[in-house]
Design a protein around this motif. Structure first.
Motif, PDB file in Angstrom:
ATOM      1  N   ARG A 285      -7.219  -6.625  13.611  1.00 49.55           N
ATOM      2  CA  ARG A 285      -6.480  -7.641  12.846  1.00 49.55           C
ATOM      3  C   ARG A 285      -5.395  -6.978  11.997  1.00 49.55           C
ATOM      4  O   ARG A 285      -4.261  -7.487  11.902  1.00 49.55           O
ATOM      5  CB  ARG A 285      -7.440  -8.434  11.955  1.00 49.55           C
ATOM      6  N   ASN A 286      -5.737  -5.861  11.388  1.00 52.64           N
ATOM      7  CA  ASN A 286      -4.767  -5.179  10.536  1.00 52.64           C
ATOM      8  C   ASN A 286      -3.591  -4.664  11.357  1.00 52.64           C
ATOM      9  O   ASN A 286      -2.425  -4.808  10.955  1.00 52.64           O
ATOM     10  CB  ASN A 286      -5.449  -4.018   9.804  1.00 52.64           C
TER      11      ASN A 286
ATOM     12  N   GLY B 232       3.424  -8.087   8.565  1.00 49.11           N
ATOM     13  CA  GLY B 232       2.498  -8.187   7.451  1.00 49.11           C
ATOM     14  C   GLY B 232       2.330  -6.844   6.755  1.00 49.11           C
ATOM     15  O   GLY B 232       2.901  -5.831   7.166  1.00 49.11           O
ATOM     16  N   GLU B 233       1.542  -6.822   5.683  1.00 48.26           N
ATOM     17  CA  GLU B 233       1.234  -5.596   4.958  1.00 48.26           C
ATOM     18  C   GLU B 233      -0.150  -5.109   5.369  1.00 48.26           C
ATOM     19  O   GLU B 233      -1.046  -5.914   5.645  1.00 48.26           O
ATOM     20  CB  GLU B 233       1.261  -5.841   3.450  1.00 48.26           C
ATOM     21  N   SER B 234      -0.328  -3.791   5.380  1.00 40.27           N
ATOM     22  CA  SER B 234      -1.646  -3.236   5.710  1.00 40.27           C
ATOM     23  C   SER B 234      -2.648  -3.646   4.633  1.00 40.27           C
ATOM     24  O   SER B 234      -2.363  -3.579   3.433  1.00 40.27           O
ATOM     25  CB  SER B 234      -1.579  -1.714   5.807  1.00 40.27           C
ATOM     26  N   THR B 235      -3.817  -4.069   5.068  1.00 40.45           N
ATOM     27  CA  THR B 235      -4.879  -4.449   4.131  1.00 40.45           C
ATOM     28  C   THR B 235      -5.951  -3.368   4.016  1.00 40.45           C
ATOM     29  O   THR B 235      -6.985  -3.577   3.382  1.00 40.45           O
ATOM     30  CB  THR B 235      -5.550  -5.745   4.609  1.00 40.45           C
ATOM     31  N   ASP B 236      -5.707  -2.215   4.606  1.00 38.41           N
ATOM     32  CA  ASP B 236      -6.696  -1.134   4.648  1.00 38.41           C
ATOM     33  C   ASP B 236      -6.148   0.086   3.907  1.00 38.41           C
ATOM     34  O   ASP B 236      -5.065   0.571   4.228  1.00 38.41           O
ATOM     35  CB  ASP B 236      -6.988  -0.780   6.109  1.00 38.41           C
ATOM     36  N   LEU B 237      -6.899   0.579   2.927  1.00 34.08           N
ATOM     37  CA  LEU B 237      -6.494   1.776   2.196  1.00 34.08           C
ATOM     38  C   LEU B 237      -7.046   3.047   2.829  1.00 34.08           C
ATOM     39  O   LEU B 237      -6.678   4.149   2.413  1.00 34.08           O
ATOM     40  CB  LEU B 237      -6.970   1.695   0.738  1.00 34.08           C
TER      41      LEU B 237
ATOM     42  N   GLY C 236      -1.504  -7.558  12.501  1.00 36.38           N
ATOM     43  CA  GLY C 236      -0.783  -8.155  11.381  1.00 36.38           C
ATOM     44  C   GLY C 236       0.421  -7.351  10.956  1.00 36.38           C
ATOM     45  O   GLY C 236       1.503  -7.908  10.682  1.00 36.38           O
ATOM     46  N   ILE C 237       0.280  -6.031  10.919  1.00 36.28           N
ATOM     47  CA  ILE C 237       1.402  -5.207  10.470  1.00 36.28           C
ATOM     48  C   ILE C 237       2.530  -5.223  11.502  1.00 36.28           C
ATOM     49  O   ILE C 237       3.709  -5.108  11.153  1.00 36.28           O
ATOM     50  CB  ILE C 237       0.927  -3.771  10.148  1.00 36.28           C
TER      51      ILE C 237
ATOM     52  N   GLY D 156     -11.872  -5.654  12.407  1.00 33.38           N
ATOM     53  CA  GLY D 156     -10.971  -5.696  11.256  1.00 33.38           C
ATOM     54  C   GLY D 156      -9.744  -4.829  11.441  1.00 33.38           C
ATOM     55  O   GLY D 156      -8.640  -5.175  10.999  1.00 33.38           O
TER      56      GLY D 156
END
Length: 389
Positions: free
Chosen positions: A373-374, A382-387, A377-378, A370
Motif C-alpha cells: 500500500r505504501n 502520496g507521502e510515505s507512511t513508513d519510517l 501510494g507513493i 502494508g
C-alpha cells in the motif's frame, strides 16, 4: 580498544565457507535444544562473521552489505535458524555504528566480538524520562540468539519527553535484564528467540538510545559513506534473506532425492509436472536473490557518490524485501508437494525447511500488505507512511 583488536580491522573480506559443514552438522542439535550450538557461534565468531558490518576503528571489517548477505545466504543454505539468529546478531554492529559514538565505545571496549541481541516491538515496554536518560522496564518477545549475547537492543515509545511522543531503541548490558525461556515453536527452532524481561526499572543513559528519526534520516558518525544506507534496509533483510538459502537447500535435497532414491532415476525427469515445478522454484530463487543484490548495488552506488537514496526507491526496496519470504514459500511449496511420502515424517530435512520458511512469514517485516500500500501510494503522489525504510 586493544591494539590487537584494532589490527583485526585490517582484514577486508570474510569467508564463512570453512565453517559451513560444521553448521550443517550442528543443525539437528540446535533444533533439539532450541538454540544455536555454542560451537557454531564460536566458529562464526572466529571467521569474523559478526564483525562484517562493524567499523574498522572498533576492530571490524566494514564489509559491504552485499558481502554480508552473501555470507548469510550461504549459512542459511546449511541451516536457516543459524543464519536468522546469527544475521540478526551480526547486523546490530551496523546499528551501533550509527548510534552516538559513546555507545559503540562502551560495547566494543574489550573486544570487537561482543554480541548483541534485540527485540524492537515496544508493546510491552514502560519508559520514563529522567535526568540524563530513561528508566526502562517491561517484557519483549522474539529476541533471537539472546542466549549468546551480552547486550541487547530493546524498542520503546517515549510519551513524556520534551520532544514529544517518539520511538527509540534502548541499549542495555546483560546485567540489566533476564532471559525467560518461551521459545517452543513449529519452525526456526534453533533461533532461541526467547523473551527479554526487566521487572524493576533500570537506567539507560541518553547516549545508549537510538532515535527512530535519526535512523530514518541516515544520521551516523562514520567516515565510510556505506553507513548512509538506511538502517532499516539492513535489518529487514536479516529476517527475509535466510529463506533464500533455505529454499536453495530444499531444492538441492529434492534434486538429490529425485536422482538417487528411485529405481528409475529418469522417471521424475520425464514427468512434466515435476520438471516444471523444479524450473519454477529455481527461477523464483534466482530472481529474488538477484533483486536483493541489485538493490544494494544501487544504494551503495548512491551513497558512495554522496547522493541521497530517493524515498520512492527506499519504499520500493522495503516492499520488495517483504516479498522474499512469500516467494521462497512458493518455491518450497512447489517441490514439497511432490517430495514423496517420506517427507511427511518428523525429521525429514525438507519438511524442516518447509516449517522454517512458513514460520518466518509470521515476522511483521515479512507481511507485504502494508508495504505494498505504501509503495503504491507513493507512486500516486502520496507521502510515505513508513519510517522504517
Amino acid at each position: 580498544m586493544s591494539q590487537a583488536a584494532l589490527e583485526t580491522g585490517n582484514m577486508s573480506s570474510i569467508n564463512v565457507a570453512p565453517v559451513l559443514k560444521l553448521i550443517e552438522k550442528n543443525a539437528p542439535e540446535g533444533k533439539e535444544n532450541r538454540q544455536i550450538p555454542n560451537s557454531s557461534i564460536e566458529a562464526l565468531r572466529e571467521q569474523g562473521f559478526f564483525r562484517m558490518l562493524l567499523p574498522k576503528k572498533y576492530g571490524g571489517y566494514e564489509c559491504t552489505p552485499q558481502e554480508f548477505f552473501r555470507s548469510a545466504i550461504d549459512i542459511a543454505e546449511r541451516d536457516m535458524s543459524t543464519a536468522w539468529a546469527g544475521g540478526i546478531i551480526a547486523v546490530h554492529a551496523y546499528q551501533l555504528a550509527i548510534m552516538p559514538p559513546q555507545a559503540a565505545e562502551e560495547v566494543y571496549a574489550d573486544t570487537p566480538d561482543t554480541l548483541i541481541s534485540s527485540s524492537y516491538n515496544p508493546a510491552g515496554a514502560k519508559v520514563k524520562t529522567v535526568d540524563g536518560g530513561f528508566e526502562l522496564s517491561g517484557r519483549w518477545g522474539w529476541s533471537s540468539g539472546s542466549g549468546h549475547c551480552s547486550w541487547t537492543l530493546l524498542g520503546g515509545v517515549i510519551t513524556d519527553h520534551p520532544d514529544g511522543i517518539h520511538y527509540r531503541t534502548f541499549l542495555l548490558p546483560r546485567s540489566d535484564y533476564e532471559i525467560e525461556e518461551t521459545w517452543f515453536p513449529m519452525g526456526l527452532h534453533a533461533t532461541g528467540s526467547n523473551d527479554i524481561v526487566i521487572d524493576e526499572p533500570v537506567f539507560v543513559p541518553e547516549h545508549r538510545t537510538h532515535i527512530q528519526m535519526d535512523g530514518f534520516n541516515c544520521v551516523h558518525h562514520q567516515e565510510n559513506p556505506m553507513y548512509s544506507i538506511p538502517w532499516a534496509q539492513l535489518f529487514i533483510r536479516v529476517v527475509s534473506s535466510p529463506s533464500i538459502g533455505a529454499a536453495k537447500h530444499a531444492l538441492r535435497l529434492f534434486i538429490e532425492n529425485a536422482t538417487s532414491s528411485s529405481t528409475d532415476p529418469t522417471r521424475l525427469a520425464g514427468d512434466p509436472d515435476v520438471t516444471v515445478r523444479v524450473a519454477k522454484a529455481a527461477t523464483l530463487i534466482d530472481e529474488t536473490e538477484a533483486i536483493i543484490f541489485r538493490n544494494f548495488d544501487e544504494m551503495l552506488d548512491k551513497v558512495n557518490k554522496g547522493e541521497e537514496i530517493p524515498m520512492i526507491d527506499r519504499v520500493k526496496y522495503r516492499y520488495q524485501a517483504s516479498l522474499v519470504i512469500e516467494r521462497m514459500m512458493e518455491a518450497v511449496d512447489l517441490i514439497f508437494d511432490v517430495a514423496g511420502g517420506r517427507s511427511v515424517y518428523d525429521g525429514s530435512p525438507i519438511q524442516s525447511i518447509w516449517h522454517d520458511i512458513h514460520i518466518a512469514r509470521a515476522h511483521v517485516a515479512n507481511n507485504p500488505v502494508g508495504f505494498a500500500r505504501n509503495y503504491g501510494g507513493i507512486q500516486l503522489s502520496g507521502e510515505s507512511t513508513d519510517l522504517f525504510v
